[in-house]
Design an enzyme around this catalytic site. Sequence first.
Site, PDB file in Angstrom:
ATOM      1  N   ASN A  64     -16.549  66.848 -11.372  1.00 46.34           N
ATOM      2  CA  ASN A  64     -15.492  65.881 -11.051  1.00 46.34           C
ATOM      3  C   ASN A  64     -14.962  66.055  -9.623  1.00 46.34           C
ATOM      4  O   ASN A  64     -13.945  65.464  -9.270  1.00 46.34           O
ATOM      5  CB  ASN A  64     -14.333  66.003 -12.060  1.00 46.34           C
ATOM      6  CG  ASN A  64     -13.636  67.356 -11.996  1.00 46.34           C
ATOM      7  OD1 ASN A  64     -14.040  68.232 -11.238  1.00 46.34           O
ATOM      8  ND2 ASN A  64     -12.586  67.529 -12.783  1.00 46.34           N
TER       9      ASN A  64
ATOM     10  N   GLU B  30      -7.869  70.258  -9.776  1.00 46.10           N
ATOM     11  CA  GLU B  30      -8.425  69.085 -10.456  1.00 46.10           C
ATOM     12  C   GLU B  30      -7.979  67.788  -9.768  1.00 46.10           C
ATOM     13  O   GLU B  30      -6.884  67.732  -9.189  1.00 46.10           O
ATOM     14  CB  GLU B  30      -7.928  69.069 -11.913  1.00 46.10           C
ATOM     15  CG  GLU B  30      -8.317  70.309 -12.721  1.00 46.10           C
ATOM     16  CD  GLU B  30      -9.778  70.314 -13.155  1.00 46.10           C
ATOM     17  OE1 GLU B  30     -10.663  69.942 -12.362  1.00 46.10           O
ATOM     18  OE2 GLU B  30     -10.038  70.715 -14.312  1.00 46.10           O
TER      19      GLU B  30
ATOM     20  N   ASP C  95      -9.678  81.769  -8.810  1.00 43.51           N
ATOM     21  CA  ASP C  95      -8.948  81.316 -10.002  1.00 43.51           C
ATOM     22  C   ASP C  95      -9.210  82.223 -11.201  1.00 43.51           C
ATOM     23  O   ASP C  95     -10.083  83.093 -11.171  1.00 43.51           O
ATOM     24  CB  ASP C  95      -9.327  79.863 -10.332  1.00 43.51           C
ATOM     25  CG  ASP C  95     -10.829  79.607 -10.238  1.00 43.51           C
ATOM     26  OD1 ASP C  95     -11.600  80.578 -10.295  1.00 43.51           O
ATOM     27  OD2 ASP C  95     -11.230  78.444 -10.126  1.00 43.51           O
TER      28      ASP C  95
ATOM     29  N   HIS D  39     -13.856  68.842  -8.239  1.00 43.03           N
ATOM     30  CA  HIS D  39     -12.842  69.887  -8.026  1.00 43.03           C
ATOM     31  C   HIS D  39     -13.412  71.058  -7.241  1.00 43.03           C
ATOM     32  O   HIS D  39     -14.630  71.283  -7.221  1.00 43.03           O
ATOM     33  CB  HIS D  39     -12.199  70.340  -9.353  1.00 43.03           C
ATOM     34  CG  HIS D  39     -13.009  71.287 -10.178  1.00 43.03           C
ATOM     35  ND1 HIS D  39     -12.710  71.557 -11.502  1.00 43.03           N
ATOM     36  CD2 HIS D  39     -14.105  72.052  -9.909  1.00 43.03           C
ATOM     37  CE1 HIS D  39     -13.562  72.437 -11.973  1.00 43.03           C
ATOM     38  NE2 HIS D  39     -14.412  72.747 -11.037  1.00 43.03           N
TER      39      HIS D  39
HETATM   40  P1  PGA Z   1     -20.466  75.973 -11.863  1.00 44.12           P
HETATM   41  O1  PGA Z   1     -18.961  75.565 -11.660  1.00 44.12           O
HETATM   42  O2  PGA Z   1     -20.832  76.851 -10.718  1.00 44.12           O
HETATM   43  O3  PGA Z   1     -20.521  76.694 -13.156  1.00 44.12           O
HETATM   44  O4  PGA Z   1     -21.272  74.704 -11.863  1.00 44.12           O
HETATM   45  C1  PGA Z   1     -18.516  75.156 -10.412  1.00 44.12           C
HETATM   46  C2  PGA Z   1     -17.106  74.647 -10.480  1.00 44.12           C
HETATM   47  O5  PGA Z   1     -16.694  74.132 -11.539  1.00 44.12           O
HETATM   48  O6  PGA Z   1     -16.396  74.749  -9.482  1.00 44.12           O
END
Ligand code: PGA
Length: 243
Positions: free
Chosen positions: A136, A143, A67, A138
């Site tokens: 959450n 999302e 992404d 995702h």
């Molecule tokens: P993070 O993010 O590795 O910074 O915890 C992971 C994500 O949001 O997929």
Amino acid sequence: MQILVVKDYDAMSQQASHLIAQEMKKNPCAVLGLATGSTPIGTYKELIRMYREEHLDFSRITTFNLDEYAGLDTSHPNSYSYYMRVEFFDHINIKKENTHIPDGKIKDLNMCCRYYDQSIEQAGGIDFQLLGIGPNGHIAFIEPDEALSVHTNIVTLTKETIAANSRFFSSPDEVPRQAISMGVGSILQARKIVLLANGVGKAQAIKNLLASDKVSTQIPASFLYLHPQATIIVDEAAYSLVL
Ligand code: PGA
């Protein structure tokens, strides 16, 4: 879905980098799907060490990132393009032309999305997909929602994700509201998938994910249950609510 519980962040990073290196040795032309965020930094550090000390060869490796924020130029320090250069690509012998990240600055974002899935297909598909998980549930920027896109698409970030990612920006207002993200289908087409989760901040997400084997669009990571070769590497802190 295989679940590996390891002691801590370092053990998780060791395990993940070992699996990626194994894939690369088996297939020196492997196509890797890569993630950003704080979770995979240790994995990238260990792969850089293997490149320097053990001659792990990236010269024929191709990568596709999950992404990118919409509206951020590749030179913006918060763009994932910048992150990948600084945290990984600048330190290994990968060919820059073999690395792919959605272009968040392009005028026609829809075309960029279509082109991205086509490029993955043309490269022969992703052999090994690395994933993190959001608090959450995702994966990538897919999302929780009533329905999830199958293909790479433009997504609107949830309040939770904006709050979680604001730690990388000077204020939550600066976090872009939209992003380009691979879709569930783009991810599930990878031949192998490894999801990493560490720290208490991910404990609830891991608990929700492992509470049942049901697939739910409210927990995008649960779609990994449909994949024949998906592994979750989780440290004890992130697993703490499951026990
Ligand atoms: P993070 O993010 O590795 O910074 O915890 C992971 C994500 O949001 O997929």
